[in-house]
Design a protein around this motif. Structure first.
Motif, PDB file in Angstrom:
ATOM      1  N   LEU A  67       0.534  -1.176  -0.065  1.00 47.07           N
ATOM      2  CA  LEU A  67       0.040   0.085   0.034  1.00 47.07           C
ATOM      3  C   LEU A  67       0.792   1.265  -0.245  1.00 47.07           C
ATOM      4  O   LEU A  67       0.392   2.581   0.075  1.00 47.07           O
ATOM      5  N   ALA A  68       2.153   1.119  -0.054  1.00 51.10           N
ATOM      6  CA  ALA A  68       3.034   2.308  -0.020  1.00 51.10           C
ATOM      7  C   ALA A  68       2.949   3.141   1.240  1.00 51.10           C
ATOM      8  O   ALA A  68       2.668   4.488   1.288  1.00 51.10           O
ATOM      9  N   MET A  69       2.483   2.606   2.443  1.00 44.53           N
ATOM     10  CA  MET A  69       2.320   3.200   3.622  1.00 44.53           C
ATOM     11  C   MET A  69       3.490   3.672   4.083  1.00 44.53           C
ATOM     12  O   MET A  69       4.647   2.793   4.323  1.00 44.53           O
ATOM     13  N   ALA A  70       3.718   5.193   4.857  1.00 45.38           N
ATOM     14  CA  ALA A  70       4.909   5.524   5.540  1.00 45.38           C
ATOM     15  C   ALA A  70       5.138   4.720   6.883  1.00 45.38           C
ATOM     16  O   ALA A  70       4.228   4.362   7.359  1.00 45.38           O
ATOM     17  N   LYS A  71       6.499   4.685   7.212  1.00 47.93           N
ATOM     18  CA  LYS A  71       6.720   4.240   8.477  1.00 47.93           C
ATOM     19  C   LYS A  71       6.272   2.677   8.816  1.00 47.93           C
ATOM     20  O   LYS A  71       6.107   2.322   9.807  1.00 47.93           O
ATOM     21  N   GLY A  72       6.540   2.098   7.594  1.00 43.89           N
ATOM     22  CA  GLY A  72       6.245   0.518   7.567  1.00 43.89           C
ATOM     23  C   GLY A  72       4.940   0.205   7.975  1.00 43.89           C
ATOM     24  O   GLY A  72       4.403  -0.997   8.719  1.00 43.89           O
ATOM     25  N   GLY A  73       3.959   1.184   7.702  1.00 46.34           N
ATOM     26  CA  GLY A  73       2.362   0.986   8.304  1.00 46.34           C
ATOM     27  C   GLY A  73       2.137   1.275   9.748  1.00 46.34           C
ATOM     28  O   GLY A  73       1.145   0.955  10.140  1.00 46.34           O
ATOM     29  N   ARG A  74       3.115   1.959  10.402  1.00 48.36           N
ATOM     30  CA  ARG A  74       2.866   2.001  11.699  1.00 48.36           C
ATOM     31  C   ARG A  74       2.803   3.529  12.308  1.00 48.36           C
ATOM     32  O   ARG A  74       2.851   3.792  13.235  1.00 48.36           O
ATOM     33  N   GLY A  75       2.420   4.359  11.161  1.00 44.55           N
ATOM     34  CA  GLY A  75       2.335   5.757  11.582  1.00 44.55           C
ATOM     35  C   GLY A  75       1.029   6.015  12.034  1.00 44.55           C
ATOM     36  O   GLY A  75       1.026   6.923  12.952  1.00 44.55           O
ATOM     37  N   SER A  76      -0.014   5.212  12.110  1.00 42.33           N
ATOM     38  CA  SER A  76      -1.223   5.276  12.988  1.00 42.33           C
ATOM     39  C   SER A  76      -1.912   4.063  12.898  1.00 42.33           C
ATOM     40  O   SER A  76      -1.562   3.081  12.351  1.00 42.33           O
ATOM     41  N   LEU A  77      -2.845   3.955  13.890  1.00 37.88           N
ATOM     42  CA  LEU A  77      -3.662   2.823  13.957  1.00 37.88           C
ATOM     43  C   LEU A  77      -4.434   2.213  12.846  1.00 37.88           C
ATOM     44  O   LEU A  77      -4.257   1.049  12.354  1.00 37.88           O
ATOM     45  N   ALA A  78      -4.844   3.365  12.194  1.00 36.46           N
ATOM     46  CA  ALA A  78      -5.520   2.975  10.949  1.00 36.46           C
ATOM     47  C   ALA A  78      -4.715   2.688   9.774  1.00 36.46           C
ATOM     48  O   ALA A  78      -4.950   1.477   9.191  1.00 36.46           O
ATOM     49  N   ASP A  79      -3.570   2.943   9.892  1.00 35.56           N
ATOM     50  CA  ASP A  79      -2.536   2.505   8.819  1.00 35.56           C
ATOM     51  C   ASP A  79      -2.035   1.128   9.122  1.00 35.56           C
ATOM     52  O   ASP A  79      -2.144   0.301   8.194  1.00 35.56           O
TER      53      ASP A  79
END
Length: 373
Positions: A67-79
């Motif tokens: 999904l190309a999420m920032a911070k390895g997907g840990r930037g927020s709970l929703a991410d």
């Protein structure tokens, strides 16, 4: 059998192997070749008579890359939840392909904190694991991060692995990580010494840990591993930490006998083992020094020893028990709701009936439904 040294893990009747994110995923890409060699290790264990359950991290890391999420997907709970939803599909595919190459069926099992905190759901999970092993499948367990929240989640697969071992009646847990085991200080220090055997997780042992995850991918760290060891040892389960970064990491660990083994302590009843492993108390009971001293000798928590009640809870809920300085003395199932506990705070037995409107129970937390810290 008795697990007294790392090589004994190869002869365990049932073994839980936890695989960390940093081992399975590199820059968002699965390490398929490494996984293939790990699975070869697991297959050899099965062929020698050991039933294997896998607890695998990696869903968030894999999904975040997709999904190309920032911070390895840990930037927020929703991410994290979105990444896990996508990554769980990829993680299941990876394990299915790797195990399928050896003719073994992979069984995905996603659990939440509540599945192993609630007694009935815990027993359901136990039955499912037993049936899968009986059918010849290899369970691959992960926390269901797509629905877990910060308030109701394990937060790391180290503690999850220990709880799964309890539910599965396993003899041992192996945590494969990116470190060799527990060191007496920061392993980056030149004179740091690897501890090969631990007889009980004491405050001194806990003080050796750092909570940081060195890879940045995972959510655990050495503190989480020691908490997992504490859960395991109280259930009479051995737990080992070994470096999984090498090809064929289990074979290497057994050959070189390098890692840290936490020797199981005397196991109590299955119910008390379940109680000791629970992680989400609904409230806190603070007791005076006299009550604290009595608890250390195996007594129950009585209303006369209560000095404070925190939280909102109901009869049968799990509560933590603290001493006068806030130190954790234990946890157990409470016999009253929070309002009733406050009403009888500090009262002797003869005074409680008038406040409650009925005859008081034998204890606020009975010793049969309590474990000490």
């Amino acid at each position: 059998m008795t697990i007294a040294a790392l090589p004994d893990l190869a002869n365990a009747r049932r073994l839980v192997v936890k695989v960390g994110s940093a081992l399975l995923v590199e820059r968002g890409v699965p390490r398929a070749d490494w996984l293939g060699l790990l699975v070869a290790d697991l297959v050899r264990l099965r062929e020698s008579g050991t039933e294997v359950i896998v607890v695998s991290s990696g869903a968030i890391a894999l999904g975040a890359a997709k999904l190309a999420m920032a911070k390895g997907g840990r930037g927020s709970l929703a991410d994290a939840q979105a990444s896990a939803s996508v990554g769980q599909v990829e993680l299941a595919r990876l394990w299915s392909a790797a195990l399928g190459a050896h003719g073994i069926t992979a069984a995905q099992m996603l659990v939440t904190l509540g599945d192993l905190e609630d007694r009935r759901r815990y027993l359901n999970a136990s039955a499912t694991l037993a049936r899968l092993l009986e059918a010849g499948a290899m369970p691959v367990v992960n926390e269901n991060d797509s629905v877990a929240t910060e308030e109701i989640r394990f937060g790391d697969n180290d503690r999850l692995a220990a709880r799964v071992a309890q539910a599965a009646d396993a003899e041992a847990v192996l945590l494969l990580s990116d470190v060799d085991g527990l060191y007496d200080r920061d392993p980056r220090e030149a004179d740091a010494q690897l501890i090969d055997r631990v007889e009980g997780v004491t405050p001194r042992i806990m003080a050796m840990a750092t909570g940081a995850s060195s890879s940045g991918l995972g959510s655990g760290g050495m503190q989480a591993k020691l908490q997992a060891a504490r859960i395991a040892e109280r259930a009479g389960i051995a737990l080992a930490i070994a470096n999984g970064a090498y090809d064929g990491p289990i074979a290497r660990m057994l050959r070189e006998n390098r890692g840290t083994l936490f020797v199981p302590q005397a196991g109590g009843s299955a119910r008390k083992a379940w109680l000791s492993g629970r992680l989400a108390p609904a409230g806190v009971l603070t007791v005076d020094e006299g009550c604290g001293a009595a608890l250390a000798k195996g007594a129950s928590v009585l209303a006369a020893g209560l000095t404070d009640v925190a939280g909102t809870f109901h009869r049968g809920d799990l509560v933590a028990i603290h001493g006068t300085k806030g130190e954790r003395l234990g946890q157990g199932l409470v016999e009253y709701d929070a309002a009733e506990c406050r009403a009888i705070l500090g009262l002797r037995e003869g005074e409680q009936a008038e406040r409650l409107g009925y005859a008081p129970r034998a204890a606020v937390v009975h010793r049969d439904h309590m474990v000490r810290a």
